[in-house]
Design a protein around this motif. Structure first.
Motif, mmCIF file in Angstrom:
data_model
loop_
_atom_site.group_PDB
_atom_site.id
_atom_site.type_symbol
_atom_site.label_atom_id
_atom_site.label_comp_id
_atom_site.label_asym_id
_atom_site.label_seq_id
_atom_site.Cartn_x
_atom_site.Cartn_y
_atom_site.Cartn_z
ATOM 1 N N PHE A 14 0.831 -1.211 0.000
ATOM 2 C CA PHE A 14 0.000 0.000 0.000
ATOM 3 C C PHE A 14 0.862 1.255 0.000
ATOM 4 O O PHE A 14 0.580 2.226 -0.714
ATOM 5 C CB PHE A 14 -0.911 0.015 1.238
ATOM 6 C CG PHE A 14 -2.286 -0.521 0.984
ATOM 7 C CD1 PHE A 14 -3.380 0.318 0.927
ATOM 8 C CD2 PHE A 14 -2.488 -1.885 0.801
ATOM 9 C CE1 PHE A 14 -4.652 -0.179 0.698
ATOM 10 C CE2 PHE A 14 -3.744 -2.394 0.570
ATOM 11 C CZ PHE A 14 -4.833 -1.544 0.518
ATOM 12 N N ALA A 15 1.910 1.254 0.815
ATOM 13 C CA ALA A 15 2.761 2.437 0.953
ATOM 14 C C ALA A 15 3.408 2.844 -0.360
ATOM 15 O O ALA A 15 3.613 4.030 -0.627
ATOM 16 C CB ALA A 15 3.845 2.182 2.010
ATOM 17 N N LEU A 16 3.699 1.885 -1.206
ATOM 18 C CA LEU A 16 4.340 2.171 -2.483
ATOM 19 C C LEU A 16 3.334 2.309 -3.614
ATOM 20 O O LEU A 16 3.366 3.271 -4.392
ATOM 21 C CB LEU A 16 5.344 1.071 -2.832
ATOM 22 C CG LEU A 16 5.934 1.128 -4.251
ATOM 23 C CD1 LEU A 16 6.748 2.417 -4.446
ATOM 24 C CD2 LEU A 16 6.778 -0.102 -4.539
ATOM 25 N N VAL A 17 2.416 1.343 -3.692
ATOM 26 C CA VAL A 17 1.550 1.243 -4.861
ATOM 27 C C VAL A 17 0.505 2.349 -4.919
ATOM 28 O O VAL A 17 0.214 2.886 -5.988
ATOM 29 C CB VAL A 17 0.880 -0.149 -4.906
ATOM 30 C CG1 VAL A 17 -0.141 -0.214 -6.040
ATOM 31 C CG2 VAL A 17 1.928 -1.227 -5.071
ATOM 32 N N VAL A 18 -0.092 2.712 -3.768
ATOM 33 C CA VAL A 18 -1.165 3.716 -3.777
ATOM 34 C C VAL A 18 -0.692 5.055 -4.353
ATOM 35 O O VAL A 18 -1.289 5.575 -5.305
ATOM 36 C CB VAL A 18 -1.775 3.898 -2.376
ATOM 37 C CG1 VAL A 18 -2.741 5.085 -2.362
ATOM 38 C CG2 VAL A 18 -2.511 2.626 -1.958
ATOM 39 N N PRO A 19 0.389 5.665 -3.815
ATOM 40 C CA PRO A 19 0.837 6.923 -4.425
ATOM 41 C C PRO A 19 1.340 6.737 -5.852
ATOM 42 O O PRO A 19 1.233 7.644 -6.676
ATOM 43 C CB PRO A 19 1.968 7.391 -3.503
ATOM 44 C CG PRO A 19 2.404 6.187 -2.757
ATOM 45 C CD PRO A 19 1.195 5.338 -2.620
ATOM 46 N N LEU A 20 1.870 5.536 -6.158
ATOM 47 C CA LEU A 20 2.339 5.269 -7.515
ATOM 48 C C LEU A 20 1.168 5.257 -8.498
ATOM 49 O O LEU A 20 1.257 5.802 -9.602
ATOM 50 C CB LEU A 20 3.075 3.929 -7.556
ATOM 51 C CG LEU A 20 3.722 3.544 -8.898
ATOM 52 C CD1 LEU A 20 4.782 4.571 -9.292
ATOM 53 C CD2 LEU A 20 4.318 2.144 -8.806
ATOM 54 N N ILE A 21 0.057 4.646 -8.091
ATOM 55 C CA ILE A 21 -1.137 4.611 -8.940
ATOM 56 C C ILE A 21 -1.665 6.019 -9.189
ATOM 57 O O ILE A 21 -1.991 6.386 -10.319
ATOM 58 C CB ILE A 21 -2.231 3.728 -8.306
ATOM 59 C CG1 ILE A 21 -1.814 2.255 -8.344
ATOM 60 C CG2 ILE A 21 -3.565 3.918 -9.031
ATOM 61 C CD1 ILE A 21 -2.745 1.330 -7.601
ATOM 62 N N PHE A 22 -1.777 6.817 -8.114
ATOM 63 C CA PHE A 22 -2.237 8.193 -8.264
ATOM 64 C C PHE A 22 -1.328 8.962 -9.220
ATOM 65 O O PHE A 22 -1.798 9.717 -10.080
ATOM 66 C CB PHE A 22 -2.257 8.897 -6.901
ATOM 67 C CG PHE A 22 -3.554 8.754 -6.163
ATOM 68 C CD1 PHE A 22 -4.515 9.752 -6.223
ATOM 69 C CD2 PHE A 22 -3.827 7.627 -5.414
ATOM 70 C CE1 PHE A 22 -5.711 9.622 -5.544
ATOM 71 C CE2 PHE A 22 -5.021 7.484 -4.725
ATOM 72 C CZ PHE A 22 -5.971 8.485 -4.785
ATOM 73 N N THR A 23 -0.016 8.777 -9.061
ATOM 74 C CA THR A 23 0.944 9.488 -9.903
ATOM 75 C C THR A 23 0.777 9.124 -11.371
ATOM 76 O O THR A 23 0.689 10.004 -12.242
ATOM 77 C CB THR A 23 2.384 9.173 -9.456
ATOM 78 O OG1 THR A 23 2.550 9.556 -8.083
ATOM 79 C CG2 THR A 23 3.391 9.937 -10.310
ATOM 80 N N ILE A 24 0.712 7.834 -11.645
ATOM 81 C CA ILE A 24 0.610 7.383 -13.034
ATOM 82 C C ILE A 24 -0.724 7.791 -13.657
ATOM 83 O O ILE A 24 -0.771 8.345 -14.762
ATOM 84 C CB ILE A 24 0.790 5.854 -13.120
ATOM 85 C CG1 ILE A 24 2.213 5.467 -12.705
ATOM 86 C CG2 ILE A 24 0.492 5.353 -14.523
ATOM 87 C CD1 ILE A 24 2.438 3.967 -12.597
ATOM 88 N N VAL A 25 -1.819 7.529 -12.940
ATOM 89 C CA VAL A 25 -3.152 7.793 -13.490
ATOM 90 C C VAL A 25 -3.378 9.276 -13.712
ATOM 91 O O VAL A 25 -3.804 9.716 -14.791
ATOM 92 C CB VAL A 25 -4.247 7.213 -12.575
ATOM 93 C CG1 VAL A 25 -5.629 7.666 -13.037
ATOM 94 C CG2 VAL A 25 -4.173 5.686 -12.564
ATOM 95 N N TRP A 26 -3.100 10.084 -12.689
ATOM 96 C CA TRP A 26 -3.409 11.516 -12.804
ATOM 97 C C TRP A 26 -2.473 12.230 -13.782
ATOM 98 O O TRP A 26 -2.911 13.091 -14.545
ATOM 99 C CB TRP A 26 -3.359 12.176 -11.432
ATOM 100 C CG TRP A 26 -4.626 11.925 -10.663
ATOM 101 C CD1 TRP A 26 -5.672 11.129 -11.038
ATOM 102 C CD2 TRP A 26 -4.980 12.482 -9.405
ATOM 103 N NE1 TRP A 26 -6.647 11.152 -10.081
ATOM 104 C CE2 TRP A 26 -6.253 11.966 -9.061
ATOM 105 C CE3 TRP A 26 -4.348 13.336 -8.516
ATOM 106 C CZ2 TRP A 26 -6.911 12.304 -7.886
ATOM 107 C CZ3 TRP A 26 -4.998 13.678 -7.336
ATOM 108 C CH2 TRP A 26 -6.254 13.173 -7.025
ATOM 109 N N LEU A 27 -1.178 11.879 -13.768
ATOM 110 C CA LEU A 27 -0.251 12.570 -14.668
ATOM 111 C C LEU A 27 -0.474 12.180 -16.125
ATOM 112 O O LEU A 27 -0.251 12.992 -17.025
ATOM 113 C CB LEU A 27 1.189 12.291 -14.257
ATOM 114 C CG LEU A 27 1.629 12.904 -12.920
ATOM 115 C CD1 LEU A 27 3.123 12.697 -12.709
ATOM 116 C CD2 LEU A 27 1.290 14.393 -12.850
ATOM 117 N N THR A 28 -0.929 10.953 -16.358
ATOM 118 C CA THR A 28 -1.235 10.573 -17.742
ATOM 119 C C THR A 28 -2.620 11.037 -18.160
ATOM 120 O O THR A 28 -2.840 11.407 -19.313
ATOM 121 C CB THR A 28 -1.130 9.046 -17.927
ATOM 122 O OG1 THR A 28 -1.994 8.391 -16.976
ATOM 123 C CG2 THR A 28 0.299 8.581 -17.719
#
Length: 361
Positions: free
Chosen positions: A22-36
């Protein structure tokens, strides 16, 4: 016993591993989804739509053509203001440009005026872009007609449609639409743990139907309480019964989706549910119009409960426009995800009662 020994035992526990993911994947998902998804959004203003009403007949056709050639938006012609407003309330256009009767004659008198109806229920970004373009459109019309009249004569009249002065009311779509998903997701995390405990004692189908009964009661009672409290403070256009009925459907769709993830993925279902958050926030259409997103993300919100919920509440709260299409989407989401849940349970070979399990029902 050293602290490193305890750390080693810590890392052996499944919940610890899930927490680290959770600590890694959650912010990673937000980063990828929102920036793309938001990438280049302001460059896609040509995807925004406005309506044009020409009430000046043949004389206004020239003005109509100038507007179509001037604006960077998609345009659609409508026969009447009532028809255009209905389309705008449905969320299909963000602004209406009205060419009034006798506009050409008034230009000769130096009294030409264009009226713009800007939908305040539209996304913040698109609303700002459309409203900011009104002066430019009027000036362009004046400039193109400079051989007939000075451009300063074409004045701008902006009418804010579906305007709500109470800021608290403008927050209601997010509260009832998106926060409901967060609440249901959190509830199903706990119910998943309860299901694992009960599986040591009861048959999986008995647990499943008991859980469905409990969830159904939640889907009726919780919206009743929340809608009642909300309407003590604010007054939307829709009635209490419309708000409550729609909230029940939102709860059901959220319950079915978040419940399905645990049946399919076990403890990792919580990660799947959290992963849906950035998609739903981005595609709800209240921050930025979905037309301005990158093409891949534009229609994802149709398949997610919170996105549909926010869209539906915008109509109910601001204009009272029909939410039929949103209701159909929510019903389909509920039926499909609940059907997958039942199918997965039917196909899964669960241990007999009394044996501890790691997967949820």
């Amino acid at each position: 016993m050293s602290v490193f020994t305890v750390l080693k035992d810590f890392l052996k526990i499944l919940q610890t591993k899930i927490g680290l993911v959770f600590a890694l994947v959650v912010p990673l998902i937000f980063t990828i989804v929102w920036l793309t998804g938001y990438n280049g959004a302001t460059e896609r203003v040509d995807q925004l739509k406005i309506g044009i009403i020409n009430s000046d007949g043949a004389n206004g056709q020239k003005i109509e053509k100038i507007i179509q050639e001037t604006v960077p938006f998609k345009t659609e012609n409508y026969a009447s203001l009532e028809e255009a407003k209905q389309v705008m309330n449905d969320g299909d256009i963000g602004m209406i440009v009205s060419i009034p009767a006798q506009f050409a004659a008034n230009l000769d008198k130096g009294e030409g005026q264009l009226t713009y109806y800007v939908n305040q229920a539209a996304s913040e970004v698109s609303r700002s872009i459309l409203e900011g373009s009104t002066e430019g459109i009027s000036k362009s019309v004046g400039a193109k007609l400079s051989g007939i009249v000075q451009k300063e004569v074409v004045t701008t009249n902006v009418v804010k449609s579906n305007n709500i002065t109470n800021f608290a009311l403008s927050m209601l779509p997010m509260i009832l639409g998106f926060i409901t998903y967060i609440a249901v997701m959190t509830m199903n995390i706990q119910l998943n743990l309860s299901t694992m405990i009960l599986s040591r004692k009861y048959d999986r189908w008995k647990i499943f139907w008991a859980r469905q009964l409990l969830l159904l009661m939640v889907c009726i009672v919780a919206p009743l309480i929340i809608t009642t409290v909300a309407m003590l403070f604010v007054t939307p256009v829709a009635s209490f019964w419309q708000m409550w009925g729609f909230h029940i459907l939102v709860y059901i769709a959220c319950v079915c989706l978040t419940q399905m993830s645990f049946v399919l993925f076990g403890g990792l279902g919580a990660l799947f549910n959290v992963a849906m958050i950035p998609f739903q926030l981005m595609t709800a259409g209240n921050i930025i119009a979905t037309e301005m997103l990158t093409p891949f993300y534009r229609h994802i919100g149709d398949f997610l409960p919170a996105s549909n919920a926010v869209r539906g509440y915008v109509r109910l709260i601001y204009s009272g426009a029909p939410v039929t299409s949103v209701v159909i989407n929510l019903i389909l989401i509920a039926l499909v995800t609940w059907g997958i849940t039942c199918a997965r349970l039917a196909l899964h070979r669960a241990p007999a009662p009394g044996v501890a399990t790691t997967n949820a029902h």
